[in-house]
Every structure is written in C-alpha cells, then in structure tokens.
Design an enzyme around this catalytic site. Sequence first.
Site, mmCIF file in Angstrom:
data_model
loop_
_atom_site.group_PDB
_atom_site.id
_atom_site.type_symbol
_atom_site.label_atom_id
_atom_site.label_comp_id
_atom_site.label_asym_id
_atom_site.label_seq_id
_atom_site.Cartn_x
_atom_site.Cartn_y
_atom_site.Cartn_z
ATOM 1 C CG HIS A 87 -1.707 1.258 1.409
ATOM 2 N ND1 HIS A 87 -1.395 2.237 2.332
ATOM 3 C CD2 HIS A 87 -2.817 1.688 0.759
ATOM 4 C CE1 HIS A 87 -2.282 3.214 2.252
ATOM 5 N NE2 HIS A 87 -3.157 2.906 1.307
ATOM 6 C CG HIS A 133 -0.375 9.972 0.742
ATOM 7 N ND1 HIS A 133 -0.533 9.847 2.103
ATOM 8 C CD2 HIS A 133 -1.514 9.460 0.203
ATOM 9 C CE1 HIS A 133 -1.707 9.308 2.361
ATOM 10 N NE2 HIS A 133 -2.306 9.059 1.232
#
Length: 505
Positions: A87, A133
């Site tokens: 992830h 991110h």
Amino acid sequence: MTADQLRSFMSEAQGGDGADANAERVMEQALLLRQRQPLLGKLAKPAFTVDDFYNYLFSEELNPPLGSQVHEDMTAPLSHYYIYTGHNSYLTGNQLSSDCSDVPIIKALQDGVRVIELDMWPNATKDDIDILHGRTLTSPVELIKCLRSIKEHAFSASPYPVIITLEDHLTPDLQAKVAKMVVETFGDMLYYPDTESLKEFPSPEALKERIIISTKPPKEYLEAKNVKENDDGTQEEKESDEEAWGKEVPDLQTELEYAKRLSLSEKELVKAAPSHGSDLVRFTQKNLLRIYPKGTRVNSSNYNPFIGWIHGAQMVAFNMQGYGRSLWLMHGFYKGNGGCGYVKKPDFLLEHGSDNDVFDPKADLPVKKTLKVKVYMGDGWHADFKQTHFDSYSPPDFYTRVGIAGVPADTTMKKTKAVEDNWTPVWDEEFIFPLTVPELALLRIEVHEHDKSGKDDFAGQICLPVSELRRGFRAVPLFDRKGMKFKSVRVLMRFEFSTMEIPNV
C-alpha cells in the site's frame, strides 16, 4: 555417527524428508564447515562428530523449518491466490510527511511483494507526472524513476506477475503521457487481456514475468479527505449512513458474471463482514478483492490481515514500512510456497455446496489438526550482539513466546520460563495448539530478555505458516523488528502434527 545412523535419524525423527540424499549432503557440508575452521579441521576425525551434528541441527541451510521451492499448483486463475500486496509502496515512512522514493519499491520487490501501488499527480509545472501522497507534505519522486526500478527488480525474487496499481489524479493529456511511458518502459513485458470483459483471470503460471497495469479512481484519496482533526490533535473519520455497504453488497451479487476487482478499506470490511461474510467469500471465488488501511493510519501502521484472508480477499494491502507485529504476520504468511508472493487459497474458500452455498466465516468449526511444538534451546545471540546489549553486568535471561495467529478460535500466545544468565538458553518446554483452520494459521515465535528493573528487551521474532512446517527438529532463524534476519540467532524446535481432536480444557 555414521552415514547410516544419520540416515536413520532423518528418516525416523525428521519425517523421512529425503533421508538418503540429505544424509550424504549433510555429512559433506559438515566436513566443509570443519575445513573452514583451521583448528577444528586439524583435530577433528573423519567421522560425523557431536559438534557436526549440533551444527547440522542449527543450520538453516541444512535443516530449515520450511521448504524453499514453489510447490503449489500455479495454473489456477489469479482469484484463487492470496497475492503479496503493498500500500502506497513509494513512501519511506509516515503517510503525511515522509519522502517518496523508489527505494521502498525496490525493497518490496526484493522481498517478494507482487502488487505495487503508485499515486499519480501532476508535477509542479503540470507537464509531467510525480508519485506522492496527495495533499500532504510528502516529497515527490518521478513516475519514470519508479517504473524503471520496477522493470529492473520486478522478478528478482519471484518469476510470477507483478501488478502495478495506478491511482489516477491526472488530466487527459498526462494520462496519455503515462500510457506512452508505460509502454516504452515495459514493452513486451506488459500483459494485454484478450477482451475487455474477462470471464476468468489468467493464472500466475500463464503470466510469468509479465507486468499487469491496473488503474483505479482516487477513492482512497477522497476517503482520506473525510478524516478530520480534533482539537487535541487526534484524528477521526467522519461517519456517513451511506459510507460503506449501501451500494457495494448488491454489486457483489450482480457482478459475478465478469471478472472484476473491488477495493474496500479495512473499516468497510469490518462493517460488512458480520452480515455479508458469505457474500464476500462468493465474490472472491472469481473476482479480486483488495483491502487497504483506513485513512487514520497516518503513522503507516497496519491491521489484522486475517479478517481479509478468512473472507478470501486476495490483496490485503499493507504498509511495508509499518514495522510491527501485523507486518510480521504478513512476512510470515508469504514465506509460504517458496516465498514467490502467491499463496493458493484453501479449498474451503473456493468450493460450492450442493445448494451453491459457500464457506461461512462466522461458523463454529471443529478442531481439524493439532500442532505440537517443543522449544528446546537457542543459540547465536553471543555472536550477533555485544556482551552488554541485554544486561551490563550479567548474561541475558531469555524466554520464548510461542503461539498461533489465525482465526479467533485458534489465536493464542504462551511462553516458556526465563533461563537466567545464559547466552545459550535451554528451555525444553512443549506446547499443544488445537487448530480449526490450520490452512491459514501462523506459528508466532518471539524471544525476549527478562529485565527485572524495567521493560523486557526484544531478542528476535519469526512467523511461519503452519501448513508448511517440516516435521521434526528444525533450526528456526530469528529476525529483527524490521524483518531483517539475524546472522547467527537460531532456536531449535520440534514440530509434530496430529489430526485427532483433543478435548477442550
């Protein structure tokens, strides 16, 4: 000890295990080991000595707890396998302010991870693609650098396919640039499906050394925006009546005629499991289900993977930099099947009953198998640690924690006594574990040093898939907190199995 005596030991105590060939190999390796030690080489006799036997027992190379080869059928559809899944694979630390890099991607691939996730955003000048991110303080890394690193290291640990999951935050012109970049980078390695509507996923064997590109809308990013910060600095997720399963469950039941992939957060799965457990199992028999960490795990921590595995979820996505016991379980689970990153799901998750019913994860199950574990002794700490690492004034007081991680009925943890003032502790204690779902169970082993004045010191850990344990006396290597193997530390253990149910105590 003669070769015949060693062969007899390996046949009787080690469960057969290729005794004829292995006995000769062990004796040859013991003689080679002696030759590397000049003093021992001069003094030792040609026979297989007690020291040689000890070295064999504690040798992970000659006497490992697991096999090292891929042994499962790799010709079934991808949906029949658990797949080692990362992830936010580009992050080096937490989810808010750590650097983005190709280094954790390379490490993951070298460890056998088969699913790499990249979040694509326009760069500062809007003319190229960065991986980061989104809307955080994480520093970006160029997409092309990540793709080139994936190409170089994709099959360093396993020949089976690598899936790149691209979360798309791009404009159409940048999407076209990504498509060109991917094709030019991977070329013939790319997998192209024969049709847009697959009735069944191809097998890992058919996809050997291929790269699969999977794109998805920015669902996780949108959910992360749902996380609000409280006055005290803690974070919580906004609740919504339509948050998780108002729409998902009907989709599970209507999409069974095409091979699909669905992503759910761990929180959505926990919410759905009590009432829709069998629907999830049925969905995952043909389709791929990916579970990812909830948005509040900003420190890159992880969750209990078994809630995904028991429902058949193939892609239980973990933060590979989120060190701790949850990640230890993930490391242990994918030591199975030769460490190739694909583990065949148990038959009970793939079968249909006469009424088309499937496995119920909530069902109370009988004991299927009993595992007997004997913890004999440990060695190697004196070689890998400084003399004062555990205690400034005396040798360490080691004890072992041993137990099972698995379905709730099987999960337990026990421990040996602490052996005082000894770098080579002898515990000689036995534990019995009744297992209802041995196919998914992991044997957890941790060694700690008892500290009378404060917190006990960590001295090593490992998790091992119970279904792949080799019978007999085995050298069990230990790893540090980050999953790096100690050079010398081993625990000598014995594993025995019984299919007889034992009474509840």
